[in-house]
Each structure stands twice: as structure tokens, then as C-alpha cells.
Design an enzyme around this catalytic site. Structure first.
Site, PDB file in Angstrom:
ATOM      1  N   ASP A  50       0.826  -1.206   0.000  1.00 58.90           N
ATOM      2  CA  ASP A  50       0.000   0.000   0.000  1.00 58.90           C
ATOM      3  C   ASP A  50       0.860   1.256   0.000  1.00 58.90           C
ATOM      4  O   ASP A  50       1.976   1.254   0.518  1.00 58.90           O
ATOM      5  CB  ASP A  50      -0.907  -0.033   1.253  1.00 58.90           C
ATOM      6  CG  ASP A  50      -2.077   0.926   1.133  1.00 58.90           C
ATOM      7  OD1 ASP A  50      -2.297   1.485   0.042  1.00 58.90           O
ATOM      8  OD2 ASP A  50      -2.768   1.116   2.150  1.00 58.90           O
ATOM      9  N   ASN A  94       1.418   3.393  -2.908  1.00 58.26           N
ATOM     10  CA  ASN A  94       2.002   3.834  -4.187  1.00 58.26           C
ATOM     11  C   ASN A  94       1.509   5.224  -4.569  1.00 58.26           C
ATOM     12  O   ASN A  94       2.286   6.075  -5.020  1.00 58.26           O
ATOM     13  CB  ASN A  94       1.613   2.882  -5.313  1.00 58.26           C
ATOM     14  CG  ASN A  94       2.232   1.505  -5.167  1.00 58.26           C
ATOM     15  OD1 ASN A  94       3.101   1.324  -4.332  1.00 58.26           O
ATOM     16  ND2 ASN A  94       1.781   0.564  -5.969  1.00 58.26           N
ATOM     17  N   GLY A  95       0.203   5.444  -4.407  1.00 53.23           N
ATOM     18  CA  GLY A  95      -0.396   6.722  -4.801  1.00 53.23           C
ATOM     19  C   GLY A  95       0.154   7.878  -3.967  1.00 53.23           C
ATOM     20  O   GLY A  95       0.525   8.931  -4.513  1.00 53.23           O
ATOM     21  N   ARG A 123      -0.284   9.067 -10.064  1.00 49.78           N
ATOM     22  CA  ARG A 123      -0.326   7.851  -9.248  1.00 49.78           C
ATOM     23  C   ARG A 123       0.407   6.676  -9.895  1.00 49.78           C
ATOM     24  O   ARG A 123       1.068   5.889  -9.229  1.00 49.78           O
ATOM     25  CB  ARG A 123      -1.786   7.447  -9.006  1.00 49.78           C
ATOM     26  CG  ARG A 123      -2.581   8.443  -8.177  1.00 49.78           C
ATOM     27  CD  ARG A 123      -4.025   8.002  -8.042  1.00 49.78           C
ATOM     28  NE  ARG A 123      -4.119   6.657  -7.510  1.00 49.78           N
ATOM     29  CZ  ARG A 123      -4.023   6.349  -6.221  1.00 49.78           C
ATOM     30  NH1 ARG A 123      -3.821   7.297  -5.331  1.00 49.78           N
ATOM     31  NH2 ARG A 123      -4.117   5.108  -5.829  1.00 49.78           N
ATOM     32  N   HIS A 157       2.960   3.309  -8.890  1.00 48.36           N
ATOM     33  CA  HIS A 157       2.815   1.880  -9.191  1.00 48.36           C
ATOM     34  C   HIS A 157       4.057   1.356  -9.915  1.00 48.36           C
ATOM     35  O   HIS A 157       4.530   0.262  -9.632  1.00 48.36           O
ATOM     36  CB  HIS A 157       1.576   1.626 -10.055  1.00 48.36           C
ATOM     37  CG  HIS A 157       0.288   2.004  -9.378  1.00 48.36           C
ATOM     38  ND1 HIS A 157       0.031   1.661  -8.076  1.00 48.36           N
ATOM     39  CD2 HIS A 157      -0.802   2.688  -9.803  1.00 48.36           C
ATOM     40  CE1 HIS A 157      -1.169   2.118  -7.731  1.00 48.36           C
ATOM     41  NE2 HIS A 157      -1.690   2.750  -8.765  1.00 48.36           N
ATOM     42  N   LEU A 207      10.579 -20.964  -4.291  1.00 49.30           N
ATOM     43  CA  LEU A 207       9.595 -20.045  -3.706  1.00 49.30           C
ATOM     44  C   LEU A 207       8.344 -20.048  -4.583  1.00 49.30           C
ATOM     45  O   LEU A 207       8.444 -19.999  -5.809  1.00 49.30           O
ATOM     46  CB  LEU A 207      10.200 -18.629  -3.661  1.00 49.30           C
ATOM     47  CG  LEU A 207       9.278 -17.435  -3.402  1.00 49.30           C
ATOM     48  CD1 LEU A 207       8.803 -17.427  -1.953  1.00 49.30           C
ATOM     49  CD2 LEU A 207       9.995 -16.117  -3.685  1.00 49.30           C
ATOM     50  N   ARG A 257       1.728  -5.007   6.123  1.00 48.64           N
ATOM     51  CA  ARG A 257       1.052  -3.955   5.359  1.00 48.64           C
ATOM     52  C   ARG A 257       1.896  -2.697   5.435  1.00 48.64           C
ATOM     53  O   ARG A 257       2.278  -2.260   6.525  1.00 48.64           O
ATOM     54  CB  ARG A 257      -0.357  -3.673   5.890  1.00 48.64           C
ATOM     55  CG  ARG A 257      -1.047  -2.602   5.037  1.00 48.64           C
ATOM     56  CD  ARG A 257      -2.507  -2.409   5.344  1.00 48.64           C
ATOM     57  NE  ARG A 257      -3.110  -1.552   4.327  1.00 48.64           N
ATOM     58  CZ  ARG A 257      -4.371  -1.618   3.929  1.00 48.64           C
ATOM     59  NH1 ARG A 257      -5.184  -2.507   4.464  1.00 48.64           N
ATOM     60  NH2 ARG A 257      -4.840  -0.798   2.997  1.00 48.64           N
ATOM     61  N   ARG A 284      -5.261  -1.979   8.479  1.00 51.09           N
ATOM     62  CA  ARG A 284      -6.484  -2.702   8.097  1.00 51.09           C
ATOM     63  C   ARG A 284      -6.105  -3.961   7.328  1.00 51.09           C
ATOM     64  O   ARG A 284      -5.009  -4.055   6.788  1.00 51.09           O
ATOM     65  CB  ARG A 284      -7.320  -1.837   7.134  1.00 51.09           C
ATOM     66  CG  ARG A 284      -7.983  -0.659   7.716  1.00 51.09           C
ATOM     67  CD  ARG A 284      -8.923  -0.051   6.675  1.00 51.09           C
ATOM     68  NE  ARG A 284      -8.200   0.546   5.556  1.00 51.09           N
ATOM     69  CZ  ARG A 284      -7.706   1.779   5.551  1.00 51.09           C
ATOM     70  NH1 ARG A 284      -7.859   2.545   6.597  1.00 51.09           N
ATOM     71  NH2 ARG A 284      -7.071   2.240   4.493  1.00 51.09           N
ATOM     72  N   ILE A 285      -7.078  -4.869   7.224  1.00 51.64           N
ATOM     73  CA  ILE A 285      -6.846  -6.101   6.467  1.00 51.64           C
ATOM     74  C   ILE A 285      -7.421  -5.974   5.051  1.00 51.64           C
ATOM     75  O   ILE A 285      -6.985  -6.665   4.132  1.00 51.64           O
ATOM     76  CB  ILE A 285      -7.489  -7.317   7.204  1.00 51.64           C
ATOM     77  CG1 ILE A 285      -6.986  -7.391   8.661  1.00 51.64           C
ATOM     78  CG2 ILE A 285      -7.211  -8.628   6.491  1.00 51.64           C
ATOM     79  CD1 ILE A 285      -5.495  -7.553   8.812  1.00 51.64           C
ATOM     80  N   SER A 286      -8.407  -5.093   4.871  1.00 49.94           N
ATOM     81  CA  SER A 286      -8.957  -4.806   3.541  1.00 49.94           C
ATOM     82  C   SER A 286      -9.329  -6.051   2.736  1.00 49.94           C
ATOM     83  O   SER A 286      -8.953  -6.176   1.568  1.00 49.94           O
ATOM     84  CB  SER A 286      -7.987  -3.934   2.736  1.00 49.94           C
ATOM     85  OG  SER A 286      -7.761  -2.725   3.402  1.00 49.94           O
ATOM     86  N   GLU A 291       1.018 -13.469  12.396  1.00 49.96           N
ATOM     87  CA  GLU A 291       1.537 -12.281  13.069  1.00 49.96           C
ATOM     88  C   GLU A 291       1.348 -11.109  12.114  1.00 49.96           C
ATOM     89  O   GLU A 291       1.534 -11.249  10.900  1.00 49.96           O
ATOM     90  CB  GLU A 291       3.031 -12.452  13.369  1.00 49.96           C
ATOM     91  CG  GLU A 291       3.343 -13.479  14.428  1.00 49.96           C
ATOM     92  CD  GLU A 291       2.846 -13.071  15.813  1.00 49.96           C
ATOM     93  OE1 GLU A 291       2.830 -11.856  16.104  1.00 49.96           O
ATOM     94  OE2 GLU A 291       2.471 -13.968  16.580  1.00 49.96           O
TER      95      GLU A 291
END
Ligand code: FPP
Length: 251
Positions: free
Chosen positions: A22, A24-25, A35, A39, A133, A190, A196-198, A209
Site C-alpha cells: 500500500d 504507491n499513490g 499515481r 505503481h 519459492l 502492510r 487494516r486487512i482490507s 503475526e
């Protein structure tokens, strides 16, 4: 940075890291840029994070790249984000192969533009035998939407007599989620200061965690990932047990 990396205990890294990328903008706005400039620079952070995870032996990395709600953004931003996804996949295939990374997706992939679907399919196919991975991109993903689909699919099986209600348990639900092939999330990060979990992996983060940092996503580099993992290693995960019980298990 080498010292920082070496201070991470290789046998205690989270198996599955999930990241809400979260900011970028806001990062672009601070620089008086559009914006999409944020990104574009966010893609560099994606690359650094993937490499850092590879370097310390993380097995699963899941990135929230585009939510079901993100379709409501201005049309041009959505279009440019999709184009960025396609060009990044083309460009980064080499990095994925060099680092033995397998690409995976979760979400309503059918909602994406055809060009993005095609590129994703190709890269998934080309990297399917890699096994260091697993990189999962959440695209047009929403956790509630995922759970609605699980309920529909399980109900169909019950109606068709392929499954009995009594057989429904956590395992059955896990096996119907988009993430059926992934273990639970151990560590959720985040960026950008939002706490928030959004609508991201609600079922899968039951015991994760949480790590919230003010760093904006385009500023999140290898060092930030290492610092986050170091903090994870200092936390005690109890899974509902007492501290004393956990100490006994670790003895
Ligand atoms: C959140 O910042 C970021 C996104 C919605 C998109 C994330 C996409 C990328 C990093 C690039 C493409 C991805 C890949 C995997 C190649 P925001 O726009 O919500 O920032 P703001 O909250 O500051 O406005």
C-alpha cells in the site's frame, strides 16, 4: 545489509509471508507525480521483496496486487495497472527462472483483460517446475468473494450427494479456497501506515503475526523485509496455548 541478513535465523523464518502493498499513490503525490508513477516504482519493490524472500529461504510469498474493489478506481489507472502487470511479467520472467520461483495466482482471473490472462498463463506454465519459492499474485481478489465461492461449491457437492454435511470441516474448507495449495499465512505485512486487512485472506490469517510499517510500498526494499522478518523472529506464537507450554515444545 549483509550483517542484517545474516542475523536472521534460517530455521525460524515464516513459511508463508503475505503483503498488502500500500502507498504507491501517496508516494507519487509526495513527488508531485501521477499515481501510476508510484505503481511503476512499486514494481521495483516487488522485485526486491521477491529476491529478499528467496535469499532467506521463504517458501511462499503472496502479494495483494489488485482487489475486487480496485475495479472502482479511475478507468485509466485500472488500465495502466493491467498494462504494468503484463509488461512486468514479460520483463521479470528471467528473474523468476533464475531464482527458481513458481508463479501462482488467486482471485477472479477471468475478470482480467485477455492480454493479462494470457501472459499469466504463459508465465505460470513456464515456471511450474520451479520449487524454491511460490509467488502468488492476488488479482481481482477479495476474501469474502472467495468464501462465498467456497460455500457455493461445497453446497453443490452436498446437493449432488458427493459430500455429507457431517464431513464439512476446516480441511474441506481449506481445500475449496483459491489458496488450497498454500499453507496458512504466518506473517502479514502492510505498508503505508494503514492498519487494516482490507478483505485479504481473512480465513488464512487466523494465526498470522501482523506487521504494520509506515514505509510506503515504493520505498520498501530488501532491508525492510529483513527487518520485518527479524521482528517476526522475536515474537512468540502461542496458537492459543500458554507461554509455558510453548517453552516446553521448544526445549
Ligand atoms: C496500493 O497503493 C497498490 C496497488 C493497488 C497496486 C499494487 C501494484 C503494484 C505494486 C504493481 C503491479 C504489480 C505486480 C505484481 C507486477 P495505492 O494505489 O492504494 O496507494 P495509496 O493508498 O497511497 O493511494
Amino acid at each position: 545489509m549483509e550483517a542484517l541478513k545474516n542475523s536472521i535465523l534460517k530455521n525460524k523464518v515464516p513459511t508463508h509471508i503475505a503483503i498488502i502493498m500500500d502507498g504507491n499513490g501517496r508516494w507519487a503525490k509526495l513527488k508531485n507525480k501521477p499515481r501510476i508513477f508510484g505503481h511503476k516504482n512499486g514494481v521495483n519493490s516487488v522485485r526486491e521483496t521477491i529476491e529478499a524472500c528467496g535469499d532467506i529461504g521463504i517458501e511462499y510469498l503472496t502479494l495483494y496486487a489488485f482487489s475486487t474493489e480496485n475495479w472502482n478506481r479511475p478507468k485509466l489507472e485500472v488500465k495502466t495497472l493491467m498494462a504494468l502487470l503484463v509488461s512486468s511479467l514479460k520483463k521479470e520472467l528471467k528473474i523468476l527462472q533464475e531464482n527458481n520461483i513458481k508463479l501462482n495466482t488467486i482471485g477472479n482471473i477471468n475478470d482480467l483483460p485477455k492480454s493479462a490472462q494470457k501472459e499469466l498463463k504463459e508465465v505460470i506454465e513456464k515456471t511450474k517446475n520451479n520449487n524454491a519459492l511460490t509467488l502468488t499474485l492476488a488479482l481481482s481478489y477479495g476474501s469474502r468473494d472467495e468464501i462465498v465461492n467456497v460455500i457455493k461449491n461445497i453446497s453443490k457437492k452436498v446437493v449432488n450427494n458427493e459430500l455429507q454435511i457431517e464431513e464439512i470441516d476446516e480441511n474441506i474448507i481449506n481445500n475449496h479456497l483459491y489458496t488450497f495449495s498454500l499453507p496458512d499465512v504466518d506473517f502479514l505485512i502492510r505498508t503505508s501506515g494503514e492498519k487494516r486487512i482490507s478483505n485479504f485472506l481473512l480465513w488464512q490469517i487466523a494465526y498470522a503475526e501482523m506487521y504494520f510499517t509506515n514505509t510506503l510500498w515504493p520505498d520498501f526494499k530488501k532491508e525492510n523485509l529483513y527487518n520485518a522478518v527479524l521482528e517476526y523472529q522475536h515474537r512468540e506464537r502461542r496458537f492459543g496455548k500458554t507461554s509455558e507450554q510453548i517453552e516446553k515444545i521448544n526445549e
